[in-house]
Design a protein around this motif. Structure first.
Motif, PDB file in Angstrom:
ATOM      1  N   LEU A 292     -31.914 -16.032  -4.426  1.00 38.61           N
ATOM      2  CA  LEU A 292     -31.252 -15.167  -3.453  1.00 38.61           C
ATOM      3  C   LEU A 292     -32.110 -14.956  -2.212  1.00 38.61           C
ATOM      4  CD1 LEU A 292     -29.790 -12.441  -5.851  1.00 38.61           C
ATOM      5  CD2 LEU A 292     -28.479 -14.127  -4.545  1.00 38.61           C
ATOM      6  N   PHE A 293     -33.397 -14.707  -2.415  1.00 38.38           N
ATOM      7  CA  PHE A 293     -34.287 -14.486  -1.276  1.00 38.38           C
ATOM      8  C   PHE A 293     -34.542 -15.779  -0.512  1.00 38.38           C
ATOM      9  CE2 PHE A 293     -34.885 -10.412  -3.162  1.00 38.38           C
ATOM     10  CZ  PHE A 293     -35.332  -9.584  -2.134  1.00 38.38           C
TER      11      PHE A 293
ATOM     12  N   GLU B 145     -22.435  -3.067   9.867  1.00 39.15           N
ATOM     13  CA  GLU B 145     -21.572  -4.122  10.398  1.00 39.15           C
ATOM     14  C   GLU B 145     -21.557  -5.326   9.469  1.00 39.15           C
ATOM     15  OE1 GLU B 145     -19.594  -4.222  13.114  1.00 39.15           O
ATOM     16  OE2 GLU B 145     -20.028  -2.127  13.596  1.00 39.15           O
ATOM     17  N   LEU B 146     -22.723  -5.679   8.923  1.00 37.58           N
ATOM     18  CA  LEU B 146     -22.788  -6.802   7.991  1.00 37.58           C
ATOM     19  C   LEU B 146     -22.005  -6.515   6.718  1.00 37.58           C
ATOM     20  CD1 LEU B 146     -26.540  -7.777   8.396  1.00 37.58           C
ATOM     21  CD2 LEU B 146     -24.579  -9.207   8.999  1.00 37.58           C
ATOM     22  N   ASP B 147     -22.103  -5.284   6.225  1.00 40.55           N
ATOM     23  CA  ASP B 147     -21.347  -4.901   5.028  1.00 40.55           C
ATOM     24  C   ASP B 147     -19.853  -5.046   5.270  1.00 40.55           C
ATOM     25  OD1 ASP B 147     -23.632  -4.357   3.637  1.00 40.55           O
ATOM     26  OD2 ASP B 147     -23.568  -2.191   3.966  1.00 40.55           O
ATOM     27  N   LEU B 148     -19.387  -4.611   6.443  1.00 37.74           N
ATOM     28  CA  LEU B 148     -17.959  -4.687   6.754  1.00 37.74           C
ATOM     29  C   LEU B 148     -17.505  -6.135   6.901  1.00 37.74           C
ATOM     30  CD1 LEU B 148     -17.683  -1.798   9.388  1.00 37.74           C
ATOM     31  CD2 LEU B 148     -16.849  -1.777   7.028  1.00 37.74           C
TER      32      LEU B 148
ATOM     33  N   MET C 257     -27.598  -8.270  -2.918  1.00 36.82           N
ATOM     34  CA  MET C 257     -28.817  -8.243  -2.098  1.00 36.82           C
ATOM     35  C   MET C 257     -29.022  -6.888  -1.452  1.00 36.82           C
ATOM     36  SD  MET C 257     -30.807 -10.797  -2.235  1.00 36.82           S
ATOM     37  CE  MET C 257     -31.793 -10.403  -0.797  1.00 36.82           C
ATOM     38  N   ARG C 258     -27.933  -6.246  -1.056  1.00 38.38           N
ATOM     39  CA  ARG C 258     -28.068  -4.911  -0.472  1.00 38.38           C
ATOM     40  C   ARG C 258     -28.676  -3.947  -1.484  1.00 38.38           C
ATOM     41  NH1 ARG C 258     -26.193  -0.168  -0.546  1.00 38.38           N
ATOM     42  NH2 ARG C 258     -24.715  -0.649  -2.202  1.00 38.38           N
TER      43      ARG C 258
ATOM     44  N   ASP D 248     -18.868 -12.803   0.725  1.00 34.59           N
ATOM     45  CA  ASP D 248     -20.108 -13.322   0.147  1.00 34.59           C
ATOM     46  C   ASP D 248     -20.422 -12.559  -1.138  1.00 34.59           C
ATOM     47  OD1 ASP D 248     -22.618 -14.144  -0.513  1.00 34.59           O
ATOM     48  OD2 ASP D 248     -23.524 -13.755   1.436  1.00 34.59           O
ATOM     49  N   PRO D 249     -20.304 -13.201  -2.296  1.00 30.36           N
ATOM     50  CA  PRO D 249     -20.531 -12.493  -3.575  1.00 30.36           C
ATOM     51  C   PRO D 249     -21.961 -12.006  -3.745  1.00 30.36           C
ATOM     52  CG  PRO D 249     -20.334 -14.863  -3.919  1.00 30.36           C
ATOM     53  CD  PRO D 249     -19.950 -14.608  -2.505  1.00 30.36           C
TER      54      PRO D 249
END
Length: 315
Positions: A242-243, A192-195, A207-208, A201-202
């Motif tokens: 990023l983290f 869901e977050l990917d979609l 991060m994935r 968000d570049p």
């Protein structure tokens, strides 16, 4: 592991007490109508609780005052089996119908309203079990996710079957089933977050890939920020940034993921004959004494103590 429990409420007072006993402290208000009826069936394996609730109309609220009483952080996921529900959290609201699921965080205020008789499945588990940063998961609270398409079409039938076979959580395969449920939920949330963020968000896709790389290399003692950054053609400073944006650190994330895998292995009967040091080494801990210390700090007991609990529960 404890056998499934069934709490049958003959009136609203009994149900209100059963809700708080079964989950986290909640403010429960009965809906208008005839005599109240409710039932909660629950089973737990390795801190993952699966409950099937059927009840008359009511509203539950997690208030700031109730949150302040406890320190433990859980996620809850509701799968509506019959009736409808309205979930509100983080200035979002989701209308849930049969087959729909939604995630919410017990450490932030929320309300869940059922305006008619209903039946729902609730999965509650510590936040550390999900393999995504809390900042990311927080973007998906009170968001309706369909169980009738995509990944949901795989996850929801598994959860529904688990709810119909709660006694399996009390058996030898209980911990594995519980972990499978959480892993599937993690996959559904990640999808869901990917979609939702694929183009917005570049940093999201990067991060994935980084998290997947870390999980694939947890066994390596040489896994460190410099190597991770080099593998993804970025500077270590950028990696740390990023983290930090997601409320954690590179080293902290690696340690958390390693500890959780060790914990799962220590609770898995399949690994009952494997020495604790071997399990630690399998997930990248080369110093047994250091592993024991950080494990106890994270989980409140030494690895050997957790292993003994598994032995006792299997008798």
């Amino acid at each position: 592991m404890p056998a499934p429990t069934t709490l049958i409420a003959r009136d609203f007072t009994e149900f209100r007490a059963a809700v708080t006993q079964s989950f986290v402290p909640l403010h429960v208000t009965a809906g208008a109508g005839e005599a109240f009826r409710g039932r909660i069936r629950s089973s737990t394996a390795d801190e993952v609780q699966v409950s099937e609730i059927s009840a008359s109309p009511h509203v539950v609220q997690r208030t700031p005052e109730l949150i302040a009483r406890g320190e433990r952080r859980y996620y809850k996921l509701s799968l509506i089996l019959a009736g409808t529900g309205l979930l509100v959290q983080d200035d979002r609201q989701a209308v849930l119908r049969p087959g729909d699921v939604a995630l919410y965080d017990t450490h932030r205020p929320y309300s869940l309203e059922f305006a008619e008789d209903f039946r729902t499945l609730v999965v509650m588990f510590p936040q550390r079990l999900i393999d995504l940063p809390a900042e990311l998961v927080g973007r998906l609270t009170a968001v309706r996710m369909s169980g009738k398409e995509g990944v949901g079409n795989v996850v929801v039938p598994f959860l529904a079957q688990l709810g119909s076979n709660l006694e399996q959580l009390a058996g030898p395969a209980g911990a594995r089933l519980a972990h499978s449920a959480v892993d599937l939920l993690s996959t559904m949330v990640a999808t869901e977050l990917d979609l939702a963020h694929a183009g917005a968000d570049p940093h999201h896709e990067l991060m994935r890939r980084i998290r997947a790389h870390i999980d694939a290399n947890l066994h390596s003692p040489e896994l460190n920020p410099a190597r991770i950054a080099a593998e993804h053609f970025i500077s270590t400073r950028h990696l740390h940034g990023l983290f930090q944006e997601q409320g954690t650190t590179v080293a902290g994330w690696i340690r958390t993921r390693r500890l959780e895998h060790c914990r799962r292995d220590l609770l898995d009967p399949v690994h009952a004959g494997r020495p604790v040091a071997a399990i630690a080494s399998r997930w990248g801990f080369v110093d047994a004494a250091h592993f024991s210390r950080v494990f106890k700090t994270a989980f409140g007991r030494a690895p050997s103590e957790l292993r003994r609990e598994l032995t006792v529960s299997d008798r």
